[in-house]
Write a protein that holds these residues in place. Structure first.
Motif, short mmCIF file in Angstrom:
data_model
loop_
_atom_site.label_atom_id
_atom_site.label_comp_id
_atom_site.label_asym_id
_atom_site.label_seq_id
_atom_site.Cartn_x
_atom_site.Cartn_y
_atom_site.Cartn_z
N GLU A 190 8.19 -6.78 -15.20
CA GLU A 190 9.15 -6.03 -14.39
C GLU A 190 8.52 -5.52 -13.10
O GLU A 190 9.17 -5.47 -12.06
CB GLU A 190 9.69 -4.84 -15.20
N ARG A 191 7.22 -5.20 -13.16
CA ARG A 191 6.55 -4.69 -11.95
C ARG A 191 6.45 -5.76 -10.86
O ARG A 191 6.23 -5.45 -9.70
CB ARG A 191 5.15 -4.18 -12.30
N ASN A 192 6.57 -7.04 -11.25
CA ASN A 192 6.48 -8.13 -10.27
C ASN A 192 7.84 -8.47 -9.65
O ASN A 192 7.90 -9.26 -8.72
CB ASN A 192 5.89 -9.38 -10.91
#
Length: 203
Positions: A73-75
């Protein structure tokens, strides 16, 4: 969650990795399904995705490899300023050796093999290189029976990255004989060549 299909069957190395890299770094899709038709592409795509922090699930269907890539999700980004950060060249000390032959210098092949072994022995006695890149007949140095296998294993143990051209292994029918290092592709190799290190070419 959004998803994307990349059908990379029939694409030559390193195109499957390039297409996967574009999709991951775009930061638009949580799930990416990549389909490839050979083991080298499977390994290269899988390794790239893992290095980018993605989860990879590989299944074989009807003779093809299906790689289900889950992007963290952070990407998933909005501005495009963070995707793919983990694929940058590792910041370690040392030079990069670009080795495209299994014999050092012109002239007698026997002497060339002796000189190549001498070079590898010398490298083990100094600060280890950041990476050794093997292409063309240079891949013979990283397979079973190589006269410098002991030295390469020692360098790998010291942190030297050893990348071996998958296309070259396939051409010389050495796929099953790799004894040290990682099967790689031209994208990875070019990334090391254009990185922050001094490049020393042999062959």
């Amino acid at each position: 969650m959004s998803s994307k299909l990349l059908d990379c069957r029939g694409l030559a190395c390193p195109q499957p990795v390039i297409e996967t890299k574009k999709a991951v770094e775009a930061g638009n899709d949580n799930n990416i399904l990549v389909i490839v038709d050979n083991a080298a592409a499977r390994e290269n795509v899988s390794r790239f995705a893992a290095n980018a922090g993605c989860k990879v699930d590989i299944k074989e269907k009807d003779g093809f490899f299906h790689l289900e890539i889950t992007v963290p999700e952070r990407n998933i980004i909005k501005t495009g300023d963070q995707a793919g950060a983990k694929t940058e060249t590792p910041q370690t000390a040392g030079n990069v050796y670009f080795i495209a032959t299994n014999s050092l210098g012109q002239g007698s092949p026997d002497l060339g093999e002796v000189l190549m072994k001498s070079l590898m022995v010398t490298l083990t006695q100094q600060d280890p290189p950041a990476a050794l890149l093997f292409l063309n007949t240079g891949v013979y140095l990283a397979v079973e029976g190589s006269p410098v296998l002991e030295q390469l294993q020692a360098l790998a143990g010291k942190g030297t990255e050893i990348l071996v051209c998958g296309t070259c292994l396939n051409y010389y029918k050495l796929n099953d004989k790799l004894a040290v290092g990682t099967v790689s592709n031209m994208l990875d190799i070019n990334t090391r060549l254009t990185g922050p290190y001094k490049v020393i070419s042999i062959g």
